[in-house]
Design a protein around this motif. Structure first.
Motif, PDB file in Angstrom:
ATOM      1  N   UNK A   4       0.857  -1.167   0.000  1.00  0.00           N
ATOM      2  CA  UNK A   4       0.000   0.000   0.000  1.00  0.00           C
ATOM      3  C   UNK A   4       0.902   1.228   0.000  1.00  0.00           C
ATOM      4  N   UNK A   5       0.586   2.170  -0.857  1.00  0.00           N
ATOM      5  CA  UNK A   5       1.332   3.430  -0.821  1.00  0.00           C
ATOM      6  C   UNK A   5       0.586   4.344   0.135  1.00  0.00           C
ATOM      7  N   UNK A   6       1.265   4.760   1.169  1.00  0.00           N
ATOM      8  CA  UNK A   6       0.606   5.682   2.102  1.00  0.00           C
ATOM      9  C   UNK A   6       1.643   6.558   2.792  1.00  0.00           C
ATOM     10  N   UNK A   7       1.255   7.771   3.098  1.00  0.00           N
ATOM     11  CA  UNK A   7       2.178   8.736   3.681  1.00  0.00           C
ATOM     12  C   UNK A   7       1.495   9.539   4.784  1.00  0.00           C
ATOM     13  N   UNK A   8       2.246   9.766   5.863  1.00  0.00           N
ATOM     14  CA  UNK A   8       1.791  10.665   6.923  1.00  0.00           C
ATOM     15  C   UNK A   8       2.283  12.070   6.583  1.00  0.00           C
ATOM     16  N   UNK A   9       1.512  13.059   6.987  1.00  0.00           N
ATOM     17  CA  UNK A   9       1.918  14.441   6.733  1.00  0.00           C
ATOM     18  C   UNK A   9       2.696  14.988   7.929  1.00  0.00           C
ATOM     19  N   UNK A  10       3.978  15.311   7.751  1.00  0.00           N
ATOM     20  CA  UNK A  10       4.762  15.809   8.889  1.00  0.00           C
ATOM     21  C   UNK A  10       4.333  17.194   9.375  1.00  0.00           C
ATOM     22  N   UNK A  11       3.582  17.932   8.579  1.00  0.00           N
ATOM     23  CA  UNK A  11       3.142  19.269   9.050  1.00  0.00           C
ATOM     24  C   UNK A  11       1.677  19.274   9.501  1.00  0.00           C
ATOM     25  N   UNK A  12       1.065  18.090   9.597  1.00  0.00           N
ATOM     26  CA  UNK A  12      -0.325  18.033  10.068  1.00  0.00           C
ATOM     27  C   UNK A  12      -0.424  18.666  11.454  1.00  0.00           C
ATOM     28  N   UNK A  13      -1.344  19.574  11.597  1.00  0.00           N
ATOM     29  CA  UNK A  13      -1.639  20.272  12.867  1.00  0.00           C
ATOM     30  C   UNK A  13      -0.500  21.163  13.359  1.00  0.00           C
ATOM     31  N   UNK A  14       0.533  21.329  12.550  1.00  0.00           N
ATOM     32  CA  UNK A  14       1.549  22.311  12.924  1.00  0.00           C
ATOM     33  C   UNK A  14       0.920  23.687  12.708  1.00  0.00           C
ATOM     34  N   UNK A  15       1.272  24.595  13.565  1.00  0.00           N
ATOM     35  CA  UNK A  15       0.667  25.917  13.436  1.00  0.00           C
ATOM     36  C   UNK A  15       1.338  26.670  12.298  1.00  0.00           C
ATOM     37  N   UNK A  16       0.606  27.590  11.744  1.00  0.00           N
ATOM     38  CA  UNK A  16       1.129  28.387  10.637  1.00  0.00           C
ATOM     39  C   UNK A  16       1.752  29.690  11.140  1.00  0.00           C
TER      40      UNK A  16
ATOM     41  N   UNK B  77      -2.316  10.389   3.354  1.00  0.00           N
ATOM     42  CA  UNK B  77      -2.843  10.086   2.030  1.00  0.00           C
ATOM     43  C   UNK B  77      -2.445   8.666   1.637  1.00  0.00           C
ATOM     44  N   UNK B 123       3.674  17.211   0.978  1.00  0.00           N
ATOM     45  CA  UNK B 123       3.918  17.100   2.433  1.00  0.00           C
ATOM     46  C   UNK B 123       5.386  17.432   2.721  1.00  0.00           C
TER      47      UNK B 123
END
Lengths: 18, 134
Positions: A4-16, B77, B123
């Motif tokens: 399965x190709x899947x990726x976590x987002x390292x900036x998820x919920x990081x503040x802007x 994703x 990302x």
């Protein structure tokens, strides 16, 4: 092909805040 | 950086309990596909633009903006294993804390993989920007 190709987002919920 | 656009069909959305996870997303995609099939409705054609800022969705027929999703709200994703033409992401709702899994049907398996890899690249670039800005 059982991979399965899947990726976590390292900036998820990081503040802007600058 | 300026974004890559893909033409996809919107399968639907379901709530999920966690922001990431292979089994969790596979189960979510399974639910979405089953619901879409059961409804028998024609799928909405959408254009999905991926950039390090996030994902922008437009209705392909009307060119109406559906949603502009900040990269900071997207947690995960995937190109689904069982349904190999399906691309999906998990996003935190703008209105509350709930997490949603959105799924899209691609014309080919390779396209689902390409969209997923493009989002992964976004990302990575967003993380580099974030680190540089810190």
């Amino acid at each position: 092909n059982t991979n399965t190709i899947h990726f976590d987002n390292p900036v998820y919920q990081k503040t802007t805040e600058d | 950086l300026e974004g890559m656009t893909f033409q996809l069909k919107y399968l639907g959305v379901t709530m999920v309990e966690q922001p990431k996870g292979e089994e969790l997303s596979a189960a979510a995609v399974k639910r979405i596909v089953a619901t879409a099939k059961a409804s028998g409705k024609k799928l909405q054609k959408v254009s999905l633009t991926v950039s390090p800022r996030g994902i922008i969705l437009y209705d392909s027929a009307s060119n109406q903006l559906i949603e502009n999703i900040s990269i900071y709200r997207i947690s995960y994703c995937t190109a689904d294993k069982m349904h190999d033409k399906v691309f999906a992401y998990i996003v935190q709702s703008q209105h509350n804390e709930t997490l949603e899994c959105h799924a899209f049907l691609c014309s080919k398996r390779k396209m689902a993989q390409a969209v997923t890899l493009t989002v992964a690249q976004a990302f990575k670039v967003a993380f580099e920007f974030w680190q540089a800005a810190k």
